[in-house]
Design a protein around this motif. Structure first.
Motif, PDB file in Angstrom:
ATOM      1  N   ASP A 105       0.788  -1.104  -0.109  1.00 58.20           N
ATOM      2  CA  ASP A 105       0.018   0.001   0.048  1.00 58.20           C
ATOM      3  C   ASP A 105       0.756   1.142  -0.144  1.00 58.20           C
ATOM      4  N   ARG A 106       0.555   2.074  -0.811  1.00 60.75           N
ATOM      5  CA  ARG A 106       1.387   3.353  -1.041  1.00 60.75           C
ATOM      6  C   ARG A 106       0.950   4.583  -0.131  1.00 60.75           C
ATOM      7  N   VAL A 111      -4.157   1.366   2.675  1.00 59.99           N
ATOM      8  CA  VAL A 111      -4.222   0.505   3.905  1.00 59.99           C
ATOM      9  C   VAL A 111      -5.839   0.483   4.096  1.00 59.99           C
ATOM     10  N   ALA A 112      -6.622   1.614   4.116  1.00 58.67           N
ATOM     11  CA  ALA A 112      -8.044   1.389   4.645  1.00 58.67           C
ATOM     12  C   ALA A 112      -8.784   0.554   3.767  1.00 58.67           C
ATOM     13  N   GLY A 113      -8.582   0.363   2.549  1.00 57.78           N
ATOM     14  CA  GLY A 113      -9.292  -0.408   1.673  1.00 57.78           C
ATOM     15  C   GLY A 113      -8.953  -1.828   1.902  1.00 57.78           C
ATOM     16  N   TRP A 117     -11.556  -4.783   3.258  1.00 57.31           N
ATOM     17  CA  TRP A 117     -11.330  -6.141   2.838  1.00 57.31           C
ATOM     18  C   TRP A 117     -11.281  -7.309   3.879  1.00 57.31           C
ATOM     19  N   LEU A 118     -10.407  -7.096   4.908  1.00 52.41           N
ATOM     20  CA  LEU A 118     -10.292  -7.932   5.901  1.00 52.41           C
ATOM     21  C   LEU A 118     -11.646  -8.238   6.661  1.00 52.41           C
ATOM     22  N   LYS A 146       8.736   3.589  -0.366  1.00 47.85           N
ATOM     23  CA  LYS A 146       8.185   4.148   0.842  1.00 47.85           C
ATOM     24  C   LYS A 146       6.591   3.637   0.914  1.00 47.85           C
ATOM     25  N   TRP A 147       6.564   2.693   1.738  1.00 47.95           N
ATOM     26  CA  TRP A 147       5.100   2.006   1.887  1.00 47.95           C
ATOM     27  C   TRP A 147       4.327   2.492   3.024  1.00 47.95           C
ATOM     28  N   ALA A 148       3.345   2.737   2.931  1.00 48.72           N
ATOM     29  CA  ALA A 148       2.220   2.963   4.188  1.00 48.72           C
ATOM     30  C   ALA A 148       1.883   1.699   4.969  1.00 48.72           C
ATOM     31  N   GLY A 149       1.811   0.532   4.421  1.00 47.54           N
ATOM     32  CA  GLY A 149       1.554  -0.680   4.968  1.00 47.54           C
ATOM     33  C   GLY A 149       1.361  -1.955   3.797  1.00 47.54           C
ATOM     34  N   GLY A 150       0.779  -3.057   4.210  1.00 47.36           N
ATOM     35  CA  GLY A 150       0.651  -3.909   3.310  1.00 47.36           C
ATOM     36  C   GLY A 150      -0.438  -4.970   3.736  1.00 47.36           C
TER      37      GLY A 150
END
Length: 430
Positions: A105-106, A111-113, A117-118, A146-150
């Motif tokens: 996730d950029r 990340v919220a998306g 889904w989870l 540079k990632w916000a998460g994954g």
């Protein structure tokens, strides 16, 4: 250039009668044939060109549950289990490994998306979880992105498209299935409105049931019968590196690249943010049904008049049983490699993981997917023609779910209890 797949010795012809005819020698049709042959049900697979010559050998090989819509996850879970058993089942290497898949996730919105889904699949007991930037660095070291998460699913994995379909075909043949290449089915033989056989370019074969697993050709086959199946073509370009040292065994999907290492040490890579939609007559006829998809993939789907546009117009949409069919005029859909997409992928990969900077492209290819309006396949009977069942429209997900999808199709043909609820895949939803 198409990937090189393991060759299969097929039959020179077919018997005058069988129980089930499967139209299409892709991996879903072959898995259905194996399932039927294991039950001692006579089955004949008829392939207009060569086995697994189209999307079954041209995909990335991913076997995933990650970011599938909740109704589609049970099929993916069943496929996971069957892939893990496949090498033993067919007595050959299919390149399967449960190595995990991670989506990067950029932005925080991305990340919220994935968090949404989870929540949508929380009742399905998946091992998917959000990961932090530091966890990404630990699991996939050496990166500079540079990632916000994954989003990471350790139980996801991949198999090898150049091995799997051939191994399944050989196993089906060893158990009694008859598999014939270069034999196009022109149309169905009907008696009192139900299936009585198929007419091929080499003559007729009588049967009780037909399973249409024709991939992107299924729409044209059904259209000749007066049945509308909404699918449109979408081309993905991919390439393979030489064997090399990589950051991890995990399959990684970034916003504009993906990579996954296979058993021979090579990586299969693609530009995830670039798909080609060759404009065809079908875009005029049913394109309005895809507006939501186009809005959601703005900038990713690139529409263009291509060679496929002209070739598609040249192929007939109506023909008789004595006429040369479109499937004889074009045995294999072999779109040209989109070198622009591959160059973009190399640049994007190198920026995120420097070890991929300037990576050598050992081989490259493109494949045409058949996309439905909701991106779910059609697996189920056609009410207007008793004896006809569909397993098509897999929208790029066919390889990963093929063991379960083929088994589900076979069970719907025979009337057995299906491996998963087939309701999400019924033809009538369109």
């Amino acid at each position: 250039m198409a990937p090189t797949i393991t060759p299969v010795e097929t039959a020179p012809g077919f018997p005058p009668r069988t129980s089930v005819v499967i139209i299409g020698g892709g991996i879903v049709g072959l898995t259905a044939a194996l399932t039927l042959a294991e039950k001692n049900i006579p089955v004949v697979v008829l392939e207009k060109g060569r086995l697994a010559g189209e999307q079954s050998s041209r995909n990335l090989g991913w076997v995933r549950k990650t970011i599938r819509a909740a109704p589609d996850v049970p099929l993916a879970i069943a496929a996971d289990r069957l892939w893990a058993e496949m090498a033993t089942r067919v007595g050959a290497n299919v390149g399967y490994g449960r190595t995990g898949i991670m989506y990067l996730d950029r932005t925080e919105a991305d990340v919220a998306g994935h968090e949404d889904w989870l929540k949508s699949v929380s009742h399905l007991s998946l091992d998917s979880r959000l990961v932090t930037p530091s966890e990404i660095d630990e699991l996939v070291p050496g990166g500079e992105g540079k990632w916000a998460g994954g989003l990471y699913t350790p139980s996801d994995g991949h198999a090898d498209p150049t091995l799997a379909a051939s191994a399944i075909a050989k196993a089906a043949i060893s158990k009694g299935a008859v598999v014939v290449e270069n034999c196009a089915v022109r149309t169905l033989s009907l008696e009192a409105g139900r299936v009585a056989g198929v007419v091929t370019e080499r003559g007729e074969i009588r049967c009780d049931h037909v399973l249409l697993a024709g991939g992107l050709w299924s729409r044209r086959f059904l259209g000749n019968l007066g049945i509308s199946l909404p699918t449109l073509p979408l081309v993905c370009s991919a390439f393979r590196s030489p064997p090399m040292q990589g950051p991890c065994k995990i399959g990684v999907a970034g916003p504009d690249f993906s990579f996954c290492q296979h058993q021979d040490g090579s990586f299969i890579m693609t530009q995830r943010a670039a798909l080609m939609a060759p404009l065809t007559l079908d875009h005029v006829l049913i394109g309005m049904r895809y507006l939501s998809q186009l809005r959601g993939n703005r900038g990713i789907v690139r529409m263009k008049v291509e060679r496929e546009t002209i070739d598609d117009l040249k192929l007939p949409r109506r023909w008789g049983p004595a006429d040369e069919s479109p499937f004889e005029k074009r045995r294999v859909m072999d779109p040209p490699t989109i070198s622009t997409f591959n160059r973009e992928a190399v640049a994007n990969l190198g920026a995120a993981w420097p070890l991929f900077k300037g990576v050598e492209i050992k081989s490259a290819w493109a494949g045409t997917m058949d996309i439905t309006p909701d991106t779910h396949p059609v697996i189920g009977p056609v009410a207007s023609i008793p004896g006809l069942t569909l397993a098509t429209g897999f929208s790029g997900h066919g390889f990963g779910t093929s063991p379960a999808a083929g088994q589900l199709a076979a069970e719907l043909v025979t009337g057995e209890t299906p491996i998963v609820d087939p309701a999400p895949y019924r033809f009538e939803r369109f």
